[in-house]
Each structure stands twice: as structure tokens, then as C-alpha cells.
Design a protein around this motif. Structure first.
Motif, short mmCIF file in Angstrom:
data_model
loop_
_atom_site.label_atom_id
_atom_site.label_comp_id
_atom_site.label_asym_id
_atom_site.label_seq_id
_atom_site.Cartn_x
_atom_site.Cartn_y
_atom_site.Cartn_z
N HIS A 183 1.38 -1.15 -0.02
CA HIS A 183 -0.19 -0.34 0.09
C HIS A 183 0.90 0.74 0.19
N GLY B 108 2.42 3.17 -5.43
CA GLY B 108 1.03 2.95 -6.07
C GLY B 108 1.13 3.97 -6.90
N TYR C 27 -0.35 -6.21 -8.68
CA TYR C 27 -0.82 -5.74 -7.96
C TYR C 27 -1.09 -4.33 -7.08
N VAL C 28 0.16 -3.70 -7.42
CA VAL C 28 -0.32 -2.55 -7.04
C VAL C 28 -0.71 -1.04 -8.23
N ALA D 42 -2.20 -2.48 -10.34
CA ALA D 42 -4.65 -2.66 -10.09
C ALA D 42 -5.00 -1.82 -10.14
N ARG D 43 -4.31 -1.25 -8.46
CA ARG D 43 -5.54 0.06 -8.20
C ARG D 43 -5.65 0.68 -8.72
N GLN D 44 -5.07 1.18 -9.80
CA GLN D 44 -5.06 2.34 -10.72
C GLN D 44 -6.38 2.12 -11.80
N GLN D 45 -7.40 2.56 -11.29
CA GLN D 45 -8.51 2.60 -12.43
C GLN D 45 -8.26 2.42 -14.00
N ARG E 216 -7.65 -7.97 -8.83
CA ARG E 216 -8.19 -7.61 -7.54
C ARG E 216 -6.96 -7.88 -6.70
N THR E 217 -6.68 -8.72 -6.48
CA THR E 217 -6.11 -9.71 -5.13
C THR E 217 -4.88 -9.96 -5.47
N ARG E 218 -3.74 -10.43 -4.48
CA ARG E 218 -2.43 -10.61 -4.37
C ARG E 218 -3.34 -11.86 -5.05
#
Length: 149
Positions: free
Chosen positions: A11, A14, A72-73, A75-78, A85-87
Motif C-alpha cells: 500500500h 502506487g 497488484y500495485v 491494478a489499484r489504478q482505475q 483484484r487480489t495478490r
């Protein structure tokens, strides 16, 4: 290594820290590449007292986890990935991409995600193939030596 992957504070990386995110990722890939090249040199030079098989295997696994973390990092961007969605999703996508299977349930939709996926394919083709080839050569040589009286 897999436990560390699930415990890493991703977290902190990103879109809110893009420069730090890319620097850590590129530095990680560079360190793995240098490590792989050194181990390949050990095998080709037939150096005694080293354990290149373990190091090559570990570095190859670390490569998978580095790309999984990056996916994973990212993927948090739209709009960068569909279905990631997950690791576990990121690890799954990395392995599926590495194996060039491509089931289609997770796909890069953004330009950055597509570039990162291309980078994984190129990195794997160059460094992981060289590592796997060297590992095979090393193991084949050991088997042949053990078979000789």
C-alpha cells in the motif's frame, strides 16, 4: 519468499508515489538480473564452492514475486487491469503470463499494464530463459559425472 510477498506493505506504493514505485521495481529487477548473470558466470566458469542451482532457482522465484507485486500495485489504478483484484490474482496472472498460457480471465487493459506485461515477457525471455538453460546445463553435468565410475 511467498510469505513475504503476502506480508509486504504494498500500500506504500502506487499512484500516490509513482516515482518511488517504479524505482523500487526497476532496482529489484536490476538486482535479480545481476544476480542471475553472476550465477550463470559461476556455472560457465565451473567454479567450485558455490551453489548456483539454489541461487538461480531463488532468483527466478523472486522475479515472479516482483512482477506480481508490480501488477497488484498497478491494478489499484482505475482501468489498468480487468479481473485483477487480489495478490493471489496478481501471482496467478504473473505465472500464467510466464507460461504464456493466457486464459483471458485477467487482462491488462491500460497502457501501463500492457507495457509492464510486455516487460515481463521480454525479461523472462532474456533472463529467466538464460537462468533455466544454465540450471539445466548444471544439473545435466552433475548427472553425467555421477554416472561415470
Amino acid at each position: 519468499m511467498v510469505t513475504a510477498y503476502f506480508l509486504l506493505p504494498l500500500h506504500l506504493f502506487g499512484p500516490h508515489r509513482p516515482l518511488l514505485s517504479w524505482l523500487v521495481f526497476v532496482a529489484g529487477l536490476a538486482l535479480v538480473a545481476v544476480g542471475l548473470l553472476r550465477q550463470i558466470q559461476h556455472v560457465l566458469a565451473d567454479r567450485t564452492g558455490t551453489r548456483p542451482a539454489w541461487m538461480i532457482t531463488g532468483l527466478m522465484c523472486l522475479t515472479v514475486l516482483l512482477f506480481s507485486s508490480a501488477y497488484y500495485v498497478l491494478a489499484r489504478q482505475q482501468g489498468q487491469f480487468i479481473g485483477l483484484r487480489t495478490r493471489v490474482d496478481a501471482l496467478y496472472f504473473t505465472v500464467v503470463t510466464l507460461a504464456t498460457v493466457g486464459y483471458g480471465d485477467i487482462s491488462p487493459s491500460g497502457q501501463t499494464a500492457r507495457v509492464l506485461t510486455l516487460l515481463q515477457l521480454l525479461y523472462s525471455f532474456i533472463f529467466l530463459t538464460a537462468g533455466a538453460t544454465t540450471l539445466t546445463k548444471l544439473l545435466r553435468g552433475r548427472i553425467v559425472r555421477r554416472g561415470k565410475p
